[in-house]
Design a protein around this motif. Sequence first.
Motif, PDB file in Angstrom:
ATOM      1  N   VAL A 148       0.834  -1.200   0.000  1.00  0.00           N
ATOM      2  CA  VAL A 148       0.000   0.000   0.000  1.00  0.00           C
ATOM      3  C   VAL A 148       0.872   1.255   0.000  1.00  0.00           C
ATOM      4  CG1 VAL A 148      -1.686   1.335   1.328  1.00  0.00           C
ATOM      5  CG2 VAL A 148      -1.943  -1.140   1.120  1.00  0.00           C
ATOM      6  N   GLU A 162       2.375   1.925  -3.418  1.00  0.00           N
ATOM      7  CA  GLU A 162       1.378   2.495  -4.330  1.00  0.00           C
ATOM      8  C   GLU A 162       1.105   3.961  -3.995  1.00  0.00           C
ATOM      9  OE1 GLU A 162      -2.182   3.716  -6.189  1.00  0.00           O
ATOM     10  OE2 GLU A 162      -1.997   3.492  -4.019  1.00  0.00           O
ATOM     11  N   GLN A 163       1.059   4.290  -2.706  1.00  0.00           N
ATOM     12  CA  GLN A 163       0.754   5.657  -2.282  1.00  0.00           C
ATOM     13  C   GLN A 163       1.906   6.615  -2.548  1.00  0.00           C
ATOM     14  OE1 GLN A 163      -0.318   5.059   1.849  1.00  0.00           O
ATOM     15  NE2 GLN A 163      -2.495   4.794   1.377  1.00  0.00           N
ATOM     16  N   HIS A 164       3.134   6.161  -2.341  1.00  0.00           N
ATOM     17  CA  HIS A 164       4.298   7.061  -2.423  1.00  0.00           C
ATOM     18  C   HIS A 164       5.074   6.930  -3.733  1.00  0.00           C
ATOM     19  CE1 HIS A 164       3.858   8.338   1.765  1.00  0.00           C
ATOM     20  NE2 HIS A 164       3.553   7.082   2.038  1.00  0.00           N
ATOM     21  N   ALA A 190      -5.101  -2.423   0.406  1.00  0.00           N
ATOM     22  CA  ALA A 190      -5.580  -1.224   1.097  1.00  0.00           C
ATOM     23  C   ALA A 190      -6.890  -1.499   1.820  1.00  0.00           C
ATOM     24  CB  ALA A 190      -5.750  -0.078   0.095  1.00  0.00           C
TER      25      ALA A 190
END
Length: 299
Positions: A13, A16-18, A72
Motif C-alpha cells: 500500500v 502504491e501511495q508514495h 488497502a
Amino acid sequence: MTGTTLDELRMIVAIEQHGSLTGAAEALGVTQQAVSQRMRALERRWGLALFARSARGTRLTDQGTLVAEWAATLVGQADAFDSAVGSLRSDRAAHVRVGASLTIAEHLVPGWLVTYAADPSAAHVELTAVNSVTVAARVRAGKDDLGFVESPDLPEGLASYVFMKDEVVLVVAPDHPWAKRTSVSPAEVARTPLVSREEGSGTRLAMERALEIVVGAGAVVAPAAELSTTAAVRGTILAGGGVGALSARAVRDDLDAGRLRRVQIDGPAAVRPFAAVWNPQRRLAPGAARILEIASASA
C-alpha cells in the motif's frame, strides 16, 4: 504457501501511495533494502510480477496495482478492528460512553471510531454492544452518553435521530429445501420456528412485525432457537440449523459468496430504522456529538 503478513500488505500500500520503494521505506520507517527484499519474497511466493524494475526505478505492474488496492481494503479493515478493540478499554479518565445494538456495533461502529480517532482532541470511547432494548435502558439510566438502536419502535422518553434504514432478510443454507424456492408466503414463515435473536433484539422484532402485518398479531410461532449474538445465528444457519432472519448487512458477504441463500417473502419488506438515542435532559458531550455527526454523515 506461507500466509501473507499485515506488514507486507502495508508495504504494498505504501509503495502504491508514495510511488517508489524509497518513499514507502521512509513512510514506514524502515530501510529501502528491507522493503525490496520483502517484495521480492512476495513475488516468488505468489508467482506474480508485482513490480517493473528498470534503471529509472521500480513501479507497480497492473497486477501489482490491483493487489495494492486489495491490500488497502484489508489494511483499512485491520485498522478499524484495532480501533474497535481499543474502544473496549475503559481505563482512561476522559471517555465517551456509547451503547450500540449488535448489528450496528459489528458493521458500522468500527468505521465510525476510526474516523473519530483521527481527531487530535478525540476522547477515549467506551463501547458496550447489547440489544436495542438494553441500549435504551442504559441511556435512560445514564450509563451511556449515546446509544444506537435498530428496533422498529423508537424508545420512549429519549431523543432520537434516524440516520439510516436497514432490511432484515430471511436466509438459509444452500442445501435447505427453501433455497430452491422462488419465494415463501408470510403465513408459512410465521408458522416456521426460526433461528432467532433473543427478545429485545431489533432484528427479531422487525421480522415479527413485518409478518404480523400480513398474518395477524400473535400468529408468529416461537423461535426454534434464541441466540444472543448475530454471529451465533449466522453460524447456526451456515451449519444447516434451519431458517433465520438477519440484517442484510450482516450476511452480505455470505450471500455474495453463495454460503447462504436469501429467501424472498411474498409481503412487505422487514425494514427498520437505525437510530441514535440520547437523554434529552442532558447535553451531549462533544465526543458523543462528534460520533453522532460521523454516523449521520456515513449514511
